[in-house]
Design a protein around this motif. Structure first.
Motif, PDB file in Angstrom:
ATOM      1  N   LYS A  39       0.875  -1.169   0.000  1.00  0.00           N
ATOM      2  CA  LYS A  39       0.000   0.000   0.000  1.00  0.00           C
ATOM      3  C   LYS A  39       0.911   1.217   0.000  1.00  0.00           C
ATOM      4  CE  LYS A  39      -3.638  -2.565   0.598  1.00  0.00           C
ATOM      5  NZ  LYS A  39      -4.187  -3.164  -0.581  1.00  0.00           N
ATOM      6  N   THR A  40       0.710   2.137  -0.945  1.00  0.00           N
ATOM      7  CA  THR A  40       1.536   3.343  -1.040  1.00  0.00           C
ATOM      8  C   THR A  40       0.638   4.576  -1.113  1.00  0.00           C
ATOM      9  OG1 THR A  40       1.648   3.608  -3.440  1.00  0.00           O
ATOM     10  CG2 THR A  40       3.163   1.990  -2.453  1.00  0.00           C
ATOM     11  N   LYS A  41       1.254   5.734  -1.100  1.00  0.00           N
ATOM     12  CA  LYS A  41       0.498   6.992  -1.161  1.00  0.00           C
ATOM     13  C   LYS A  41      -0.189   7.218  -2.498  1.00  0.00           C
ATOM     14  CE  LYS A  41       4.797   9.465  -2.092  1.00  0.00           C
ATOM     15  NZ  LYS A  41       5.748  10.433  -1.552  1.00  0.00           N
ATOM     16  N   VAL A  42       0.183   6.461  -3.530  1.00  0.00           N
ATOM     17  CA  VAL A  42      -0.477   6.608  -4.835  1.00  0.00           C
ATOM     18  C   VAL A  42      -1.277   5.365  -5.221  1.00  0.00           C
ATOM     19  CG1 VAL A  42       1.049   8.366  -5.774  1.00  0.00           C
ATOM     20  CG2 VAL A  42       1.649   5.970  -6.049  1.00  0.00           C
ATOM     21  N   ASP A  87      10.692   3.076  -3.317  1.00  0.00           N
ATOM     22  CA  ASP A  87      10.334   4.477  -3.067  1.00  0.00           C
ATOM     23  C   ASP A  87      10.551   5.341  -4.304  1.00  0.00           C
ATOM     24  OD1 ASP A  87       9.477   4.103  -0.474  1.00  0.00           O
ATOM     25  OD2 ASP A  87      11.255   4.979   0.464  1.00  0.00           O
ATOM     26  N   VAL A  90       7.518   4.845  -6.469  1.00  0.00           N
ATOM     27  CA  VAL A  90       6.357   5.534  -5.882  1.00  0.00           C
ATOM     28  C   VAL A  90       6.443   7.032  -6.135  1.00  0.00           C
ATOM     29  CG1 VAL A  90       5.176   6.096  -3.710  1.00  0.00           C
ATOM     30  CG2 VAL A  90       5.957   3.747  -4.130  1.00  0.00           C
ATOM     31  N   ASP A  91       7.625   7.611  -5.922  1.00  0.00           N
ATOM     32  CA  ASP A  91       7.799   9.044  -6.150  1.00  0.00           C
ATOM     33  C   ASP A  91       7.579   9.416  -7.621  1.00  0.00           C
ATOM     34  OD1 ASP A  91       8.344   9.363  -3.457  1.00  0.00           O
ATOM     35  OD2 ASP A  91      10.521   9.493  -3.729  1.00  0.00           O
ATOM     36  N   GLU A  94       3.869   9.147  -8.464  1.00  0.00           N
ATOM     37  CA  GLU A  94       3.149  10.271  -7.867  1.00  0.00           C
ATOM     38  C   GLU A  94       3.228  11.500  -8.777  1.00  0.00           C
ATOM     39  OE1 GLU A  94       2.719  12.517  -3.597  1.00  0.00           O
ATOM     40  OE2 GLU A  94       4.712  11.788  -4.148  1.00  0.00           O
ATOM     41  N   GLN A  98       0.039  13.146 -10.818  1.00  0.00           N
ATOM     42  CA  GLN A  98      -0.267  14.573 -10.638  1.00  0.00           C
ATOM     43  C   GLN A  98      -0.278  15.300 -11.978  1.00  0.00           C
ATOM     44  OE1 GLN A  98       2.589  15.971  -7.773  1.00  0.00           O
ATOM     45  NE2 GLN A  98       1.442  15.155  -6.044  1.00  0.00           N
ATOM     46  N   GLU A 104      -5.882  10.339  -6.717  1.00  0.00           N
ATOM     47  CA  GLU A 104      -5.160   9.300  -5.973  1.00  0.00           C
ATOM     48  C   GLU A 104      -6.128   8.237  -5.522  1.00  0.00           C
ATOM     49  OE1 GLU A 104      -1.640  12.089  -4.170  1.00  0.00           O
ATOM     50  OE2 GLU A 104      -2.614  10.653  -2.894  1.00  0.00           O
TER      51      GLU A 104
END
Length: 104
Positions: A39-42, A87, A90-91, A94, A98, A104
């Motif tokens: 599970k990630t922020k995106v 990471d 993920v970055d 993201e 955007q 998201e």
């Protein structure tokens, strides 16, 4: 692979349905059929990381966004990286999400 075009129908369901908790791979992380599910922020990331003397690699697919990215770093085990190899993916995703204006 993750679109379902490579393997028979039901493969994606087997990845998620038969996945088990894998806290040794990170918080909120599962493992199913050779796929690390994070599970990630995106959104959910399906993929895998690996190392070989002199290299660290990572691949991640975000099913919600239909985005897949892979990186190979000239580094053993991520020592030269600021964090886990995934990471970076993920970055990057993201930023792409955007820029595309997707939610998201």
């Amino acid at each position: 692979l993750y679109s379902g075009a490579l393997l028979e129908a039901g493969y994606i369901e087997m990845i998620t349905k038969d996945a088990v908790r894998a806290p040794m791979l990170g918080k909120d992380t599962d493992y199913g059929l050779g796929v690390i599910i994070r599970k990630t922020k995106v959104g959910t990331l399906w993929g895998h990381d690996g190392t070989f003397p002199g290299y660290t690699s990572t691949l991640g697919h975000f099913p919600k966004h239909g985005i897949t990215a892979a990186f190979m770093f000239n580094s053993d085990g991520g020592q030269a990286l600021a964090g886990p190899p995934y990471d970076v993916i993920v970055d990057l995703v993201e930023i792409v999400v955007q820029e595309l204006g997707a939610e998201e």
